[in-house]
Design a protein around this motif. Sequence first.
Motif, PDB file in Angstrom:
ATOM      1  N   TYR A 116      72.904   0.897-100.346  1.00 27.29           N
ATOM      2  CA  TYR A 116      71.801   0.711 -99.405  1.00 27.29           C
ATOM      3  C   TYR A 116      72.146   1.294 -98.036  1.00 27.29           C
ATOM      4  CZ  TYR A 116      69.699  -2.347-102.883  1.00 27.29           C
ATOM      5  OH  TYR A 116      69.145  -2.837-104.038  1.00 27.29           O
ATOM      6  N   ALA A 117      73.428   1.317 -97.674  1.00 22.38           N
ATOM      7  CA  ALA A 117      73.846   1.853 -96.376  1.00 22.38           C
ATOM      8  C   ALA A 117      73.673   3.373 -96.308  1.00 22.38           C
ATOM      9  CB  ALA A 117      75.307   1.488 -96.115  1.00 22.38           C
ATOM     10  N   GLU A 118      73.626   4.061 -97.457  1.00 28.44           N
ATOM     11  CA  GLU A 118      73.466   5.518 -97.484  1.00 28.44           C
ATOM     12  C   GLU A 118      72.017   5.958 -97.298  1.00 28.44           C
ATOM     13  OE1 GLU A 118      75.181   7.373-100.952  1.00 28.44           O
ATOM     14  OE2 GLU A 118      76.676   5.782-101.091  1.00 28.44           O
ATOM     15  N   ILE A 119      71.081   5.064 -97.522  1.00 34.87           N
ATOM     16  CA  ILE A 119      69.656   5.422 -97.493  1.00 34.87           C
ATOM     17  C   ILE A 119      69.182   5.470 -96.051  1.00 34.87           C
ATOM     18  CG2 ILE A 119      67.353   4.723 -98.208  1.00 34.87           C
ATOM     19  CD1 ILE A 119      68.657   3.441-100.685  1.00 34.87           C
ATOM     20  N   ARG A 120      68.584   6.615 -95.662  1.00 32.20           N
ATOM     21  CA  ARG A 120      68.080   6.816 -94.297  1.00 32.20           C
ATOM     22  C   ARG A 120      66.576   6.585 -94.188  1.00 32.20           C
ATOM     23  NH1 ARG A 120      72.693   6.291 -93.024  1.00 32.20           N
ATOM     24  NH2 ARG A 120      74.143   7.985 -92.735  1.00 32.20           N
ATOM     25  N   GLY A 121      65.871   6.669 -95.280  1.00 33.69           N
ATOM     26  CA  GLY A 121      64.432   6.482 -95.251  1.00 33.69           C
ATOM     27  C   GLY A 121      63.854   6.413 -96.645  1.00 33.69           C
ATOM     28  N   VAL A 122      62.730   5.727 -96.752  1.00 34.68           N
ATOM     29  CA  VAL A 122      62.035   5.584 -98.027  1.00 34.68           C
ATOM     30  C   VAL A 122      60.561   5.807 -97.760  1.00 34.68           C
ATOM     31  CG1 VAL A 122      61.491   4.036 -99.938  1.00 34.68           C
ATOM     32  CG2 VAL A 122      63.688   3.851 -98.795  1.00 34.68           C
ATOM     33  N   THR A 162      68.608  10.597 -97.957  1.00 33.62           N
ATOM     34  CA  THR A 162      70.024  10.282 -97.768  1.00 33.62           C
ATOM     35  C   THR A 162      70.657  11.415 -96.966  1.00 33.62           C
ATOM     36  OG1 THR A 162      70.785  11.406 -99.760  1.00 33.62           O
ATOM     37  CG2 THR A 162      70.098   9.113-100.010  1.00 33.62           C
ATOM     38  N   ALA A 163      71.895  11.226 -96.556  1.00 33.56           N
ATOM     39  CA  ALA A 163      72.603  12.262 -95.810  1.00 33.56           C
ATOM     40  C   ALA A 163      72.867  13.490 -96.684  1.00 33.56           C
ATOM     41  CB  ALA A 163      73.907  11.701 -95.266  1.00 33.56           C
ATOM     42  N   GLU A 164      73.061  13.307 -97.995  1.00 33.49           N
ATOM     43  CA  GLU A 164      73.329  14.425 -98.905  1.00 33.49           C
ATOM     44  C   GLU A 164      72.070  15.166 -99.316  1.00 33.49           C
ATOM     45  OE1 GLU A 164      74.670  11.275 -99.658  1.00 33.49           O
ATOM     46  OE2 GLU A 164      76.486  11.834 -98.593  1.00 33.49           O
ATOM     47  N   GLY A 165      70.908  14.591 -99.099  1.00 37.56           N
ATOM     48  CA  GLY A 165      69.650  15.218 -99.472  1.00 37.56           C
ATOM     49  C   GLY A 165      68.711  14.200-100.076  1.00 37.56           C
ATOM     50  N   PRO A 166      67.454  14.578-100.242  1.00 36.10           N
ATOM     51  CA  PRO A 166      66.468  13.647-100.784  1.00 36.10           C
ATOM     52  C   PRO A 166      66.628  13.400-102.282  1.00 36.10           C
ATOM     53  CG  PRO A 166      65.438  15.734-100.209  1.00 36.10           C
ATOM     54  CD  PRO A 166      66.871  15.840 -99.822  1.00 36.10           C
ATOM     55  N   VAL A 209      67.496  -1.882 -96.775  1.00 39.11           N
ATOM     56  CA  VAL A 209      68.147  -0.744 -96.134  1.00 39.11           C
ATOM     57  C   VAL A 209      68.406  -1.045 -94.666  1.00 39.11           C
ATOM     58  CG1 VAL A 209      67.813   1.664 -95.466  1.00 39.11           C
ATOM     59  CG2 VAL A 209      67.169   0.911 -97.742  1.00 39.11           C
ATOM     60  N   ARG A 210      69.651  -0.775 -94.252  1.00 40.46           N
ATOM     61  CA  ARG A 210      70.023  -0.911 -92.844  1.00 40.46           C
ATOM     62  C   ARG A 210      70.161   0.486 -92.268  1.00 40.46           C
ATOM     63  NH1 ARG A 210      73.987  -4.922 -94.949  1.00 40.46           N
ATOM     64  NH2 ARG A 210      72.903  -6.908 -94.754  1.00 40.46           N
ATOM     65  N   VAL A 211      69.468   0.718 -91.170  1.00 44.62           N
ATOM     66  CA  VAL A 211      69.512   2.029 -90.532  1.00 44.62           C
ATOM     67  C   VAL A 211      70.498   1.984 -89.372  1.00 44.62           C
ATOM     68  CG1 VAL A 211      68.110   3.744 -89.351  1.00 44.62           C
ATOM     69  CG2 VAL A 211      67.124   2.429 -91.198  1.00 44.62           C
ATOM     70  N   PRO A 212      71.366   3.006 -89.263  1.00 35.85           N
ATOM     71  CA  PRO A 212      72.323   3.039 -88.143  1.00 35.85           C
ATOM     72  C   PRO A 212      71.623   3.048 -86.797  1.00 35.85           C
ATOM     73  CG  PRO A 212      72.862   4.702 -89.800  1.00 35.85           C
ATOM     74  CD  PRO A 212      71.544   4.126 -90.177  1.00 35.85           C
ATOM     75  N   ALA A 213      72.317   2.574 -85.762  1.00 41.12           N
ATOM     76  CA  ALA A 213      71.753   2.516 -84.416  1.00 41.12           C
ATOM     77  C   ALA A 213      71.355   3.925 -83.964  1.00 41.12           C
ATOM     78  CB  ALA A 213      72.756   1.917 -83.449  1.00 41.12           C
ATOM     79  N   GLY A 214      70.233   4.024 -83.312  1.00 41.67           N
ATOM     80  CA  GLY A 214      69.741   5.297 -82.829  1.00 41.67           C
ATOM     81  C   GLY A 214      68.818   6.012 -83.809  1.00 41.67           C
ATOM     82  N   GLU A 215      68.758   5.572 -85.051  1.00 39.56           N
ATOM     83  CA  GLU A 215      67.866   6.173 -86.039  1.00 39.56           C
ATOM     84  C   GLU A 215      66.749   5.209 -86.363  1.00 39.56           C
ATOM     85  OE1 GLU A 215      69.638   7.765 -89.544  1.00 39.56           O
ATOM     86  OE2 GLU A 215      71.403   8.475 -88.470  1.00 39.56           O
ATOM     87  N   THR A 216      65.658   5.732 -86.839  1.00 38.94           N
ATOM     88  CA  THR A 216      64.537   4.883 -87.231  1.00 38.94           C
ATOM     89  C   THR A 216      64.319   5.006 -88.728  1.00 38.94           C
ATOM     90  OG1 THR A 216      62.961   6.661 -86.782  1.00 38.94           O
ATOM     91  CG2 THR A 216      63.382   5.066 -85.007  1.00 38.94           C
ATOM     92  N   MET A 217      63.991   3.914 -89.343  1.00 35.60           N
ATOM     93  CA  MET A 217      63.724   3.878 -90.786  1.00 35.60           C
ATOM     94  C   MET A 217      62.326   4.403 -91.035  1.00 35.60           C
ATOM     95  SD  MET A 217      64.504   2.857 -93.838  1.00 35.60           S
ATOM     96  CE  MET A 217      63.882   2.129 -95.314  1.00 35.60           C
TER      97      MET A 217
END
Length: 193
Positions: free
Chosen positions: A117-123, A157-161, A182-190
Motif C-alpha cells: 500500500y505504501a508504493e501506491i501513489r494514486g488510484v 506507482t513509482a515504477e509505472g501504472p 493508501v498512505r501518500v508521502p508528505a507533499g504529494e496528493t492522492m
Amino acid sequence: MSLSYVVPRRFDPTRSLLGCAIRRRVRDARRAEACFIVGLAGVLLALILAQYLAWALLHETIRAGGTAGTIFWLAQPGLLLVCLGTCVLGFRPAIRITAGAGGLCVEQGGEVCRLAYAEIRGVETISALRFHRHERRYAATRAFVNRLEDPLLLIRTAEGPVVLGLRPADTLHLRDHLAVRVRVPAGETMRVA
C-alpha cells in the motif's frame, strides 16, 4: 479485511503457439502484438501461395482423380485446421487479485505483481477508450485486463501504472478499498477519481 477477485480466462489469438513464440523472442508486449499480426498475415499468405503453386503444378493430376487428387483435397481443410490451431487458438490466463493486510497481489499466468500500500501513489478509474488511446501505449504500464469493461482501475506507482480490468462493481469496490488504505508521502496528493 481481505478481498479476492477472479477474472476468468478469455479467448486471445495472441496467446496461441505462434503468439507465445513471438512474445518469447520479442519480450515487449506492444511489439509482440504487432509482430503477431504481421506473422499471422505472412502464414496466411504463404498458405494461399502454396495452394496456388500446388494447383498450378498438379492440376492435371488432381483433375484426373485418384490418390493425388484425394490427398490434395483432404490436405486443404487439414492445413487450415493446423493453421487455426497453431496461429489463432489461444487463451489469456485468468487473473487473480487479492487485496490483503500487506498490500495488493495480482497474478496472471506466470506474471505476478505485488504492490504494498505504501508504493501506491494514486488510484483512479479510467474508461476503456482512455486505456487504449493513452495508458497501454507506455512500456511501463502493466495491464491485467481480460475484460474490457468501463471503468478500468488505474493504480499509479513509482515504477509505472498498473491497470486492472474487473467487473464495474468490483472495480469501484476495490478502488474504495485501496483509497482507504493508501498512505501518500508528505507533499504529494492522492488521486482518487
